[in-house]
Design a protein around this motif. Structure first.
Motif, PDB file in Angstrom:
ATOM      1  N   VAL A 109      -2.081   1.426  -4.251  1.00 38.15           N
ATOM      2  CA  VAL A 109      -0.951   0.526  -4.015  1.00 38.15           C
ATOM      3  C   VAL A 109       0.216   0.949  -4.903  1.00 38.15           C
ATOM      4  O   VAL A 109       0.022   1.601  -5.929  1.00 38.15           O
ATOM      5  CB  VAL A 109      -1.321  -0.952  -4.281  1.00 38.15           C
ATOM      6  CG1 VAL A 109      -2.506  -1.385  -3.437  1.00 38.15           C
ATOM      7  CG2 VAL A 109      -1.593  -1.201  -5.755  1.00 38.15           C
TER       8      VAL A 109
ATOM      9  N   VAL B 294       0.850  -1.182   0.000  1.00 38.56           N
ATOM     10  CA  VAL B 294       0.000   0.000   0.000  1.00 38.56           C
ATOM     11  C   VAL B 294       0.891   1.238   0.000  1.00 38.56           C
ATOM     12  O   VAL B 294       1.885   1.300   0.726  1.00 38.56           O
ATOM     13  CB  VAL B 294      -0.932  -0.027   1.230  1.00 38.56           C
ATOM     14  CG1 VAL B 294      -1.679   1.286   1.390  1.00 38.56           C
ATOM     15  CG2 VAL B 294      -1.910  -1.194   1.111  1.00 38.56           C
TER      16      VAL B 294
ATOM     17  N   ARG C 235     -16.539   5.492  -1.558  1.00 41.14           N
ATOM     18  CA  ARG C 235     -17.822   6.167  -1.373  1.00 41.14           C
ATOM     19  C   ARG C 235     -18.565   6.155  -2.700  1.00 41.14           C
ATOM     20  O   ARG C 235     -18.008   6.514  -3.739  1.00 41.14           O
ATOM     21  CB  ARG C 235     -17.611   7.593  -0.881  1.00 41.14           C
ATOM     22  CG  ARG C 235     -18.922   8.280  -0.489  1.00 41.14           C
ATOM     23  CD  ARG C 235     -18.735   9.699   0.022  1.00 41.14           C
ATOM     24  NE  ARG C 235     -17.849   9.766   1.172  1.00 41.14           N
ATOM     25  CZ  ARG C 235     -16.700  10.448   1.201  1.00 41.14           C
ATOM     26  NH1 ARG C 235     -16.301  11.120   0.150  1.00 41.14           N
ATOM     27  NH2 ARG C 235     -15.964  10.454   2.286  1.00 41.14           N
TER      28      ARG C 235
ATOM     29  N   LEU D 178      -7.055  -2.857   1.637  1.00 36.98           N
ATOM     30  CA  LEU D 178      -8.467  -2.634   1.899  1.00 36.98           C
ATOM     31  C   LEU D 178      -8.809  -1.238   1.411  1.00 36.98           C
ATOM     32  O   LEU D 178      -8.225  -0.254   1.864  1.00 36.98           O
ATOM     33  CB  LEU D 178      -8.746  -2.729   3.405  1.00 36.98           C
ATOM     34  CG  LEU D 178      -8.629  -4.125   4.014  1.00 36.98           C
ATOM     35  CD1 LEU D 178      -8.688  -4.048   5.533  1.00 36.98           C
ATOM     36  CD2 LEU D 178      -9.758  -5.024   3.497  1.00 36.98           C
TER      37      LEU D 178
ATOM     38  N   ASP E  83      -8.521  -5.160  -8.981  1.00 41.93           N
ATOM     39  CA  ASP E  83      -9.681  -4.618  -8.264  1.00 41.93           C
ATOM     40  C   ASP E  83     -10.605  -5.707  -7.713  1.00 41.93           C
ATOM     41  O   ASP E  83     -11.490  -5.421  -6.909  1.00 41.93           O
ATOM     42  CB  ASP E  83     -10.459  -3.632  -9.146  1.00 41.93           C
ATOM     43  CG  ASP E  83     -11.079  -4.284 -10.381  1.00 41.93           C
ATOM     44  OD1 ASP E  83     -11.190  -5.525 -10.438  1.00 41.93           O
ATOM     45  OD2 ASP E  83     -11.471  -3.539 -11.295  1.00 41.93           O
TER      46      ASP E  83
ATOM     47  N   ARG F 260     -18.141   6.365 -10.438  1.00 42.37           N
ATOM     48  CA  ARG F 260     -19.214   6.519  -9.465  1.00 42.37           C
ATOM     49  C   ARG F 260     -18.709   6.280  -8.044  1.00 42.37           C
ATOM     50  O   ARG F 260     -19.376   6.588  -7.082  1.00 42.37           O
ATOM     51  CB  ARG F 260     -20.344   5.533  -9.770  1.00 42.37           C
ATOM     52  CG  ARG F 260     -20.979   5.747 -11.139  1.00 42.37           C
ATOM     53  CD  ARG F 260     -21.806   7.028 -11.162  1.00 42.37           C
ATOM     54  NE  ARG F 260     -22.394   7.260 -12.467  1.00 42.37           N
ATOM     55  CZ  ARG F 260     -23.489   6.638 -12.913  1.00 42.37           C
ATOM     56  NH1 ARG F 260     -24.101   5.751 -12.176  1.00 42.37           N
ATOM     57  NH2 ARG F 260     -23.960   6.909 -14.127  1.00 42.37           N
ATOM     58  N   LEU F 261     -17.527   5.664  -7.958  1.00 39.55           N
ATOM     59  CA  LEU F 261     -16.948   5.427  -6.641  1.00 39.55           C
ATOM     60  C   LEU F 261     -15.768   6.362  -6.438  1.00 39.55           C
ATOM     61  O   LEU F 261     -14.970   6.555  -7.356  1.00 39.55           O
ATOM     62  CB  LEU F 261     -16.446   3.975  -6.511  1.00 39.55           C
ATOM     63  CG  LEU F 261     -17.468   2.857  -6.638  1.00 39.55           C
ATOM     64  CD1 LEU F 261     -16.782   1.497  -6.515  1.00 39.55           C
ATOM     65  CD2 LEU F 261     -18.557   2.989  -5.592  1.00 39.55           C
ATOM     66  N   THR F 262     -15.672   6.932  -5.252  1.00 42.86           N
ATOM     67  CA  THR F 262     -14.494   7.705  -4.892  1.00 42.86           C
ATOM     68  C   THR F 262     -13.701   6.855  -3.909  1.00 42.86           C
ATOM     69  O   THR F 262     -14.278   6.329  -2.946  1.00 42.86           O
ATOM     70  CB  THR F 262     -14.904   9.001  -4.144  1.00 42.86           C
ATOM     71  OG1 THR F 262     -15.958   9.595  -4.871  1.00 42.86           O
ATOM     72  CG2 THR F 262     -13.739   9.944  -4.005  1.00 42.86           C
ATOM     73  N   VAL F 263     -12.418   6.710  -4.167  1.00 37.97           N
ATOM     74  CA  VAL F 263     -11.590   5.979  -3.207  1.00 37.97           C
ATOM     75  C   VAL F 263     -11.219   6.942  -2.081  1.00 37.97           C
ATOM     76  O   VAL F 263     -10.516   7.924  -2.288  1.00 37.97           O
ATOM     77  CB  VAL F 263     -10.327   5.409  -3.881  1.00 37.97           C
ATOM     78  CG1 VAL F 263      -9.453   4.694  -2.853  1.00 37.97           C
ATOM     79  CG2 VAL F 263     -10.724   4.451  -5.000  1.00 37.97           C
ATOM     80  N   VAL F 264     -11.745   6.672  -0.906  1.00 40.86           N
ATOM     81  CA  VAL F 264     -11.482   7.530   0.243  1.00 40.86           C
ATOM     82  C   VAL F 264     -10.082   7.253   0.769  1.00 40.86           C
ATOM     83  O   VAL F 264      -9.313   8.152   1.054  1.00 40.86           O
ATOM     84  CB  VAL F 264     -12.532   7.287   1.358  1.00 40.86           C
ATOM     85  CG1 VAL F 264     -12.246   8.155   2.576  1.00 40.86           C
ATOM     86  CG2 VAL F 264     -13.941   7.520   0.822  1.00 40.86           C
ATOM     87  N   SER F 265      -9.743   5.978   0.880  1.00 41.25           N
ATOM     88  CA  SER F 265      -8.404   5.606   1.335  1.00 41.25           C
ATOM     89  C   SER F 265      -8.142   4.147   1.012  1.00 41.25           C
ATOM     90  O   SER F 265      -9.075   3.363   0.787  1.00 41.25           O
ATOM     91  CB  SER F 265      -8.281   5.816   2.848  1.00 41.25           C
ATOM     92  OG  SER F 265      -9.161   4.930   3.506  1.00 41.25           O
ATOM     93  N   VAL F 266      -6.866   3.804   0.968  1.00 39.26           N
ATOM     94  CA  VAL F 266      -6.474   2.401   0.812  1.00 39.26           C
ATOM     95  C   VAL F 266      -5.529   2.084   1.955  1.00 39.26           C
ATOM     96  O   VAL F 266      -4.585   2.830   2.212  1.00 39.26           O
ATOM     97  CB  VAL F 266      -5.795   2.157  -0.544  1.00 39.26           C
ATOM     98  CG1 VAL F 266      -5.264   0.729  -0.641  1.00 39.26           C
ATOM     99  CG2 VAL F 266      -6.767   2.427  -1.689  1.00 39.26           C
ATOM    100  N   ALA F 267      -5.825   1.016   2.679  1.00 39.32           N
ATOM    101  CA  ALA F 267      -5.031   0.698   3.867  1.00 39.32           C
ATOM    102  C   ALA F 267      -4.532  -0.735   3.823  1.00 39.32           C
ATOM    103  O   ALA F 267      -5.097  -1.586   3.132  1.00 39.32           O
ATOM    104  CB  ALA F 267      -5.865   0.923   5.123  1.00 39.32           C
ATOM    105  N   GLU F 268      -3.476  -0.973   4.550  1.00 40.32           N
ATOM    106  CA  GLU F 268      -2.941  -2.324   4.755  1.00 40.32           C
ATOM    107  C   GLU F 268      -3.909  -3.086   5.662  1.00 40.32           C
ATOM    108  O   GLU F 268      -4.371  -2.510   6.645  1.00 40.32           O
ATOM    109  CB  GLU F 268      -1.729  -2.104   5.585  1.00 40.32           C
ATOM    110  CG  GLU F 268      -0.316  -2.482   5.382  1.00 40.32           C
ATOM    111  CD  GLU F 268       0.392  -2.749   4.160  1.00 40.32           C
ATOM    112  OE1 GLU F 268       0.226  -3.883   3.701  1.00 40.32           O
ATOM    113  OE2 GLU F 268       1.181  -1.924   3.705  1.00 40.32           O
ATOM    114  N   PRO F 269      -4.202  -4.333   5.383  1.00 46.37           N
ATOM    115  CA  PRO F 269      -5.014  -5.086   6.348  1.00 46.37           C
ATOM    116  C   PRO F 269      -4.189  -5.371   7.607  1.00 46.37           C
ATOM    117  O   PRO F 269      -2.962  -5.342   7.545  1.00 46.37           O
ATOM    118  CB  PRO F 269      -5.331  -6.380   5.607  1.00 46.37           C
ATOM    119  CG  PRO F 269      -4.293  -6.509   4.554  1.00 46.37           C
ATOM    120  CD  PRO F 269      -3.798  -5.133   4.237  1.00 46.37           C
TER     121      PRO F 269
END
Ligand code: FAD
Ligand code: AMP
Lengths: 249, 301
Positions: A26, A19, B130, B126, A122, A214-223
């Motif tokens: 990523v 990430v 929205r 992950l 994805d 239609r989707l905004t990626v708010v954040s991408v995080a490591e699990p």
């Protein structure tokens, strides 16, 4: 019948992605890229249909950046006849990709669209179904076997409890599961030959289709990482630990 | 806001994954259920469900008529939800195509009515996304939402006519019969990989599964080699499981396999190779030959 095979260039399946530090996505800089494994299976199936005489031509298409040309060449080295790059520097969502693919399928008068069930970046597992809906065509998803006969296609599908068979009118959309076939390797002579096969580039804007997200990626995080556990020396010790420590049996 | 949940009923009982989907959907407000084929009664008994749309005429879950029907009803709902099962993944994206919305597959967490968390890259990241669509079409991972109970509700049932399906015809289905618990809902799962060497050896997992009332799973390599049927595959492209106890036997723990089981509460690995990646996620590991460890384990249980 002309078979259209949409293929996507993705981070190679052997790469464990990291990430990005700013949480925007990523890391893809300097990472090995390949054709989505399910799409290799789709290309293989389309080529086999042509070899069996059920299809006349196999056209591969990708929606992506200039660099995505390499997966089109690979597909042609596997046996596809020609390729279309719909060029865009944006990352399109399945809905937008389906809009683009619908325009190409209509222009090409495709009789069958054979594609991957899922892109391993994805993990959407959606483009084929959306495309089928937009074209008003039937769909055979998660295919593990296909047979074309008498203007129909019979598709064996992997479902939760086993396997189901459906029969669809053509044109149709089929999405490939892992066990549909074992894709061939492109031989060196075929790689050379593929360099001479036609590759057309179309700018995505010239198609005039809706490619908005239609989707905004708010954040991408490591699990959350699991911590590495302990080694035990015997089955008896394992059972003891599962009973008294983990309390799971 | 009202959500519509596609509820799958099998042998008269609502599938656990669908009960998880109802639990997830109730976060949005009132919940209606839609059931294809028989099973409206089982759905009507689910706590929290107000109304059941029963479509007895749609027996085989064909995506084309199912999506048409859902699309015709969609305007009454803010969210349309299904389990991320083979059925959900077949029908809901098609519905999204008809509605011209972007589906949100494999939701593992609901932040609010528009914001969802979903795994990408085989669960190595992950993404929180929205949605700007007025109707949200989503599938949810059963393992991330505690299922609602099977009894306690008393929904009204409305019978709905099934649309015709001309382009797609059901031919047959082959279901593998098993008295073991379902992979996705079992408390314990024992999975075998290529290390079991052949289909006969794969059966070595059975006596242990019997003792633990476990479901049996497999790696892709084991399925491809014919040790086990495809519906047993655990992983990125197979079933996603998160049991209390997952026992991995003779499988290396490839990224794609881990994607399907790394949220299990306790993981046990048995492998001859101390460097096998499965040990990185295992709570308890035995470095050893499975052909010696399995019989000893059976005895110790
Ligand atoms: C697009 C894509 C999707 C995929 N999806 C999935 C998926 O959903 N699920 C999945 O599982 N895989 C999936 N794979 C495949 C995955 O990459 C691996 O190839 C697969 O998981 C390997 O299976 P395995 O661990 O059984 O085999 P191997 O990697 O061959 O491992 C066998 C293990 O057994 C051990 N072993 C051998 N003999 C013994 C013994 N006597 N005792 C104890 N241990 C022994 C070895 O040390 C080794 O670690 C996917 C691959 C791709 C490209
Ligand atoms: N950008 C793209 N270009 C061409 N084909 C694509 C693209 N994105 C997805 N696909 C096709 O759609 C399938 C499913 O992708 P997805 O719905 O993203 O999981 C892939 O296996 C490809 O066949």
């Amino acid at each position: 019948m002309k078979v259209l095979v949409p293929v996507k260039r993705v981070v190679d399946y052997n790469v464990k992605v990291r990430v990005a530090a700013d949480g925007s996505g990523v890391e893809t800089q300097g990472v090995k890229m390949s054709m989505n494994p399910f799409d290799e299976i789709a290309v293989e199936e389309a080529v086999r249909l042509r070899e069996k005489g059920a299809a006349k031509e196999v056209v591969v298409v990708t929606v992506g950046a200039q660099a995505a040309q390499d997966v089109l060449r690979t597909a042609m080295a596997m046996g596809a006849d020609r390729a279309i790059l719909v060029r865009t520097d944006d990352t399109l969502e399945p809905r937008a990709v389906a809009n683009v693919l619908k325009a190409i399928a209509t222009r090409e008068e495709a009789g069958l669209i054979c594609m991957g069930k899922q892109a391993i970046d994805d993990d959407m597992n959606a483009t084929g179904q959306i495309l089928a809906a937009k074209l008003g065509w039937p769909q055979g998803t998660f295919a593990s076997a296909v047979t074309v006969a008498d203007g129909r296609i019979e598709v064996a599908r992997e479902i939760d409890g086993g396997t189901e068979v459906v029969s669809l009118t053509l044109p149709a959309v089929v999405t490939a599961d892992l066990r549909l076939n074992e894709p061939r390797y492109a031989s060196l002579p075929n790689i050379m030959k593929a360099r001479k096969k036609p590759l057309e580039t179309i700018e995505v804007d010239s198609l005039g289709v809706d490619t908005a997200s239609r989707l905004t990626v708010v954040s991408v995080a490591e699990p959350a990482e699991r911590k590495e556990g302990v080694k035990v020396n015997s089955a008896a010790e394992l059972v003891e630990k599962l009973k008294t420590e983990a309390k799971v049996i | 806001m009202t959500a519509l949940v596609l509820v799958e009923v099998e042998n008269g009982a609502v599938r656990q994954a669908s009960r998880s989907a109802v639990a997830a959907a109730s976060r949005f407000g009132a919940v209606d259920a839609i059931v294809f084929g028989d099973g409206a009664q089982a759905a009507a008994a689910l706590p929290g469900v107000t109304r059941v749309l029963s479509v007895p005429g749609l027996v085989n879950d064909l995506a084309e008529p199912a999506a048409d029907l859902l699309a015709a009803r969609a305007k009454d709902y803010s969210h349309i939800v299904a389990a991320a099962s083979a059925t959900g993944k077949n029908i809901l994206p098609r519905l999204a195509g008809l509605l011209d919305v972007q589906p949100i597959p494999d939701v593992v967490e609901i932040k609010d009515a528009d914001t969802f968390v979903r795994p990408i890259y085989a669960g190595n990241a992950l993404a929180t996304v929205r949605s700007a669509d007025s109707i949200k079409v989503l599938t949810v991972r059963g393992s991330n939402f505690d299922p609602i109970a099977t009894e306690g509700g008393s929904a009204t049932v409305e019978t709905v006519e099934a649309p015709a399906s001309e382009k797609s015809v059901f031919v047959k289905v082959e279901l593998s019969a098993s008295d073991r618990p379902e992979l996705e809902s079992a408390r314990v799962v024992i999975s075998g990989g290529k290390g079991l060497k052949d289909a006969t050896n794969f059966k070595l997992l059975e006596p242990i599964a019997d003792k633990l009332n476990a479901a049996i799973g497999a790696s892709r390599a084991a399925v491809d080699s014919g040790f086990a049927p495809n519906e047993m595959q655990v992983g990125q492209t197979g079933k996603i499981v998160a049991p209390e106890l997952y026992i991995a036997v003779g499988l290396s723990g490839a990224i794609q396999h881990l994607a399907g089981m790394k949220d299990s509460r306790v993981i046990v690995a048995i492998n001859t190779d101390p460097e096998a990646p499965i040990f990185k996620v295992a709570d308890y590991g035995i470095v050893g030959d499975l052909f010696e460890v399995l019989p000893a384990l059976e005895k110790a249980l």
